[in-house]
Motif scaffolding. Structure first.
Motif, PDB file in Angstrom:
ATOM      1  N   ALA A  82       0.836  -1.212   0.000  1.00  0.00           N
ATOM      2  CA  ALA A  82       0.000   0.000   0.000  1.00  0.00           C
ATOM      3  C   ALA A  82       0.868   1.259   0.000  1.00  0.00           C
ATOM      4  CB  ALA A  82      -0.939  -0.011   1.200  1.00  0.00           C
ATOM      5  N   LEU A  83       1.955   1.248   0.787  1.00  0.00           N
ATOM      6  CA  LEU A  83       2.867   2.407   0.798  1.00  0.00           C
ATOM      7  C   LEU A  83       3.495   2.618  -0.571  1.00  0.00           C
ATOM      8  CD1 LEU A  83       4.758   2.058   4.193  1.00  0.00           C
ATOM      9  CD2 LEU A  83       3.150   3.851   3.541  1.00  0.00           C
ATOM     10  N   HIS A  84       3.938   1.532  -1.177  1.00  0.00           N
ATOM     11  CA  HIS A  84       4.564   1.628  -2.497  1.00  0.00           C
ATOM     12  C   HIS A  84       3.563   2.144  -3.541  1.00  0.00           C
ATOM     13  CE1 HIS A  84       7.375   0.770  -5.691  1.00  0.00           C
ATOM     14  NE2 HIS A  84       6.444   0.098  -6.318  1.00  0.00           N
ATOM     15  N   ALA A  85       2.348   1.628  -3.523  1.00  0.00           N
ATOM     16  CA  ALA A  85       1.323   2.044  -4.486  1.00  0.00           C
ATOM     17  C   ALA A  85       0.915   3.502  -4.280  1.00  0.00           C
ATOM     18  CB  ALA A  85       0.098   1.133  -4.373  1.00  0.00           C
ATOM     19  N   HIS A  86       0.930   3.968  -3.022  1.00  0.00           N
ATOM     20  CA  HIS A  86       0.545   5.353  -2.734  1.00  0.00           C
ATOM     21  C   HIS A  86       1.586   6.337  -3.255  1.00  0.00           C
ATOM     22  CE1 HIS A  86      -1.178   8.806  -0.786  1.00  0.00           C
ATOM     23  NE2 HIS A  86      -0.093   8.988  -0.062  1.00  0.00           N
ATOM     24  N   ASN A  87       2.865   5.957  -3.231  1.00  0.00           N
ATOM     25  CA  ASN A  87       3.940   6.784  -3.775  1.00  0.00           C
ATOM     26  C   ASN A  87       3.987   8.172  -3.119  1.00  0.00           C
ATOM     27  OD1 ASN A  87       6.150   7.235  -5.413  1.00  0.00           O
ATOM     28  ND2 ASN A  87       4.931   8.045  -7.096  1.00  0.00           N
ATOM     29  N   ASP A  88       4.110   8.189  -1.792  1.00  0.00           N
ATOM     30  CA  ASP A  88       4.138   9.427  -1.015  1.00  0.00           C
ATOM     31  C   ASP A  88       5.386  10.238  -1.370  1.00  0.00           C
ATOM     32  OD1 ASP A  88       5.040  11.040   1.439  1.00  0.00           O
ATOM     33  OD2 ASP A  88       2.992  10.483   1.994  1.00  0.00           O
ATOM     34  N   GLN A  89       5.192  11.433  -1.870  1.00  0.00           N
ATOM     35  CA  GLN A  89       6.307  12.265  -2.331  1.00  0.00           C
ATOM     36  C   GLN A  89       7.240  12.673  -1.197  1.00  0.00           C
ATOM     37  OE1 GLN A  89       7.056  12.777  -5.589  1.00  0.00           O
ATOM     38  NE2 GLN A  89       5.399  11.306  -5.837  1.00  0.00           N
ATOM     39  N   TRP A  90       6.695  12.978  -0.021  1.00  0.00           N
ATOM     40  CA  TRP A  90       7.540  13.364   1.099  1.00  0.00           C
ATOM     41  C   TRP A  90       8.421  12.190   1.511  1.00  0.00           C
ATOM     42  CZ3 TRP A  90       9.027  12.009   5.924  1.00  0.00           C
ATOM     43  CH2 TRP A  90       9.709  12.964   6.659  1.00  0.00           C
ATOM     44  N   LEU A  91       7.847  11.004   1.623  1.00  0.00           N
ATOM     45  CA  LEU A  91       8.647   9.831   1.987  1.00  0.00           C
ATOM     46  C   LEU A  91       9.705   9.539   0.924  1.00  0.00           C
ATOM     47  CD1 LEU A  91       6.007   7.381   3.502  1.00  0.00           C
ATOM     48  CD2 LEU A  91       7.707   8.764   4.703  1.00  0.00           C
ATOM     49  N   ASN A  92       9.336   9.667  -0.343  1.00  0.00           N
ATOM     50  CA  ASN A  92      10.309   9.440  -1.414  1.00  0.00           C
ATOM     51  C   ASN A  92      11.494  10.405  -1.302  1.00  0.00           C
ATOM     52  OD1 ASN A  92       8.709   7.428  -2.499  1.00  0.00           O
ATOM     53  ND2 ASN A  92       7.800   8.750  -4.049  1.00  0.00           N
ATOM     54  N   ALA A  93      11.223  11.646  -0.956  1.00  0.00           N
ATOM     55  CA  ALA A  93      12.266  12.668  -0.897  1.00  0.00           C
ATOM     56  C   ALA A  93      13.100  12.608   0.377  1.00  0.00           C
ATOM     57  CB  ALA A  93      11.644  14.059  -1.038  1.00  0.00           C
ATOM     58  N   HIS A  94      12.516  12.113   1.491  1.00  0.00           N
ATOM     59  CA  HIS A  94      13.191  12.220   2.778  1.00  0.00           C
ATOM     60  C   HIS A  94      13.553  10.895   3.443  1.00  0.00           C
ATOM     61  CE1 HIS A  94      11.109  16.096   2.303  1.00  0.00           C
ATOM     62  NE2 HIS A  94      12.206  16.563   2.844  1.00  0.00           N
ATOM     63  N   ALA A  95      13.079   9.783   2.929  1.00  0.00           N
ATOM     64  CA  ALA A  95      13.273   8.496   3.617  1.00  0.00           C
ATOM     65  C   ALA A  95      14.739   8.134   3.793  1.00  0.00           C
ATOM     66  CB  ALA A  95      12.541   7.395   2.876  1.00  0.00           C
ATOM     67  N   ALA A  96      15.583   8.522   2.874  1.00  0.00           N
ATOM     68  CA  ALA A  96      17.002   8.137   2.948  1.00  0.00           C
ATOM     69  C   ALA A  96      17.879   9.177   3.635  1.00  0.00           C
ATOM     70  CB  ALA A  96      17.529   7.867   1.542  1.00  0.00           C
ATOM     71  N   THR A  97      17.287  10.200   4.210  1.00  0.00           N
ATOM     72  CA  THR A  97      18.089  11.238   4.864  1.00  0.00           C
ATOM     73  C   THR A  97      18.445  10.824   6.284  1.00  0.00           C
ATOM     74  OG1 THR A  97      16.200  12.442   5.778  1.00  0.00           O
ATOM     75  CG2 THR A  97      16.910  13.038   3.533  1.00  0.00           C
ATOM     76  N   GLY A  98      19.472  11.408   6.817  1.00  0.00           N
ATOM     77  CA  GLY A  98      19.875  11.116   8.188  1.00  0.00           C
ATOM     78  C   GLY A  98      18.814  11.489   9.198  1.00  0.00           C
ATOM     79  N   THR A  99      18.104  12.586   8.954  1.00  0.00           N
ATOM     80  CA  THR A  99      17.054  13.006   9.873  1.00  0.00           C
ATOM     81  C   THR A  99      15.941  11.964   9.932  1.00  0.00           C
ATOM     82  OG1 THR A  99      17.534  15.321   9.410  1.00  0.00           O
ATOM     83  CG2 THR A  99      15.393  14.846  10.389  1.00  0.00           C
ATOM     84  N   ALA A 100      15.501  11.469   8.775  1.00  0.00           N
ATOM     85  CA  ALA A 100      14.440  10.456   8.749  1.00  0.00           C
ATOM     86  C   ALA A 100      14.918   9.157   9.391  1.00  0.00           C
ATOM     87  CB  ALA A 100      13.973  10.207   7.323  1.00  0.00           C
ATOM     88  N   ALA A 101      16.178   8.808   9.190  1.00  0.00           N
ATOM     89  CA  ALA A 101      16.722   7.598   9.805  1.00  0.00           C
ATOM     90  C   ALA A 101      16.729   7.727  11.318  1.00  0.00           C
ATOM     91  CB  ALA A 101      18.122   7.323   9.277  1.00  0.00           C
ATOM     92  N   THR A 102      17.092   8.893  11.814  1.00  0.00           N
ATOM     93  CA  THR A 102      17.077   9.127  13.259  1.00  0.00           C
ATOM     94  C   THR A 102      15.659   9.029  13.795  1.00  0.00           C
ATOM     95  OG1 THR A 102      19.017  10.543  13.121  1.00  0.00           O
ATOM     96  CG2 THR A 102      17.632  10.805  15.075  1.00  0.00           C
ATOM     97  N   MET A 103      14.706   9.638  13.094  1.00  0.00           N
ATOM     98  CA  MET A 103      13.312   9.586  13.533  1.00  0.00           C
ATOM     99  C   MET A 103      12.806   8.149  13.510  1.00  0.00           C
ATOM    100  SD  MET A 103      11.596  13.028  11.867  1.00  0.00           S
ATOM    101  CE  MET A 103      11.988  12.629  10.184  1.00  0.00           C
TER     102      MET A 103
END
Length: 85
Positions: free
Chosen positions: A54-75
């Motif tokens: 469901a996450l993949h099909a939704h294609n959330d732009q914020w997650l696509n842009a930020h998922a690999a950042t250090g801040t998102a990893a920390t969160m």
């Protein structure tokens, strides 16, 4: 804390919350990522494959842009995903 990426409004303070309804599949992810330190979040899902699909099909732009950042990893290190049986 929020259910959608900014500029979505913040939620009022709560101790527990059940997300159910016409929200995008990424809403629980946004909520768990917005839990402030030092708190931790639990995310329950009945099916890991269905949730990921469901996450993949939704294609959330914020997650696509930020998922690999250090801040998102920390969160995300403060989030535990459990399978609800």
């Amino acid at each position: 804390m929020r259910l959608l990426p900014e500029p979505a409004p913040s939620l009022p303070r709560f101790k527990s919350l059940l997300v159910h309804g016409p929200y995008p599949p990424s809403a629980p992810v946004h909520l768990t990522l917005s839990v402030p330190p030092p708190h931790h979040a639990l995310l329950f899902t009945p099916s890991r494959p269905s949730f990921l699909q469901a996450l993949h099909a939704h294609n959330d732009q914020w997650l696509n842009a930020h998922a690999a950042t250090g801040t998102a990893a920390t969160m995300s290190s403060r989030v535990t995903v459990l399978l609800a049986a």
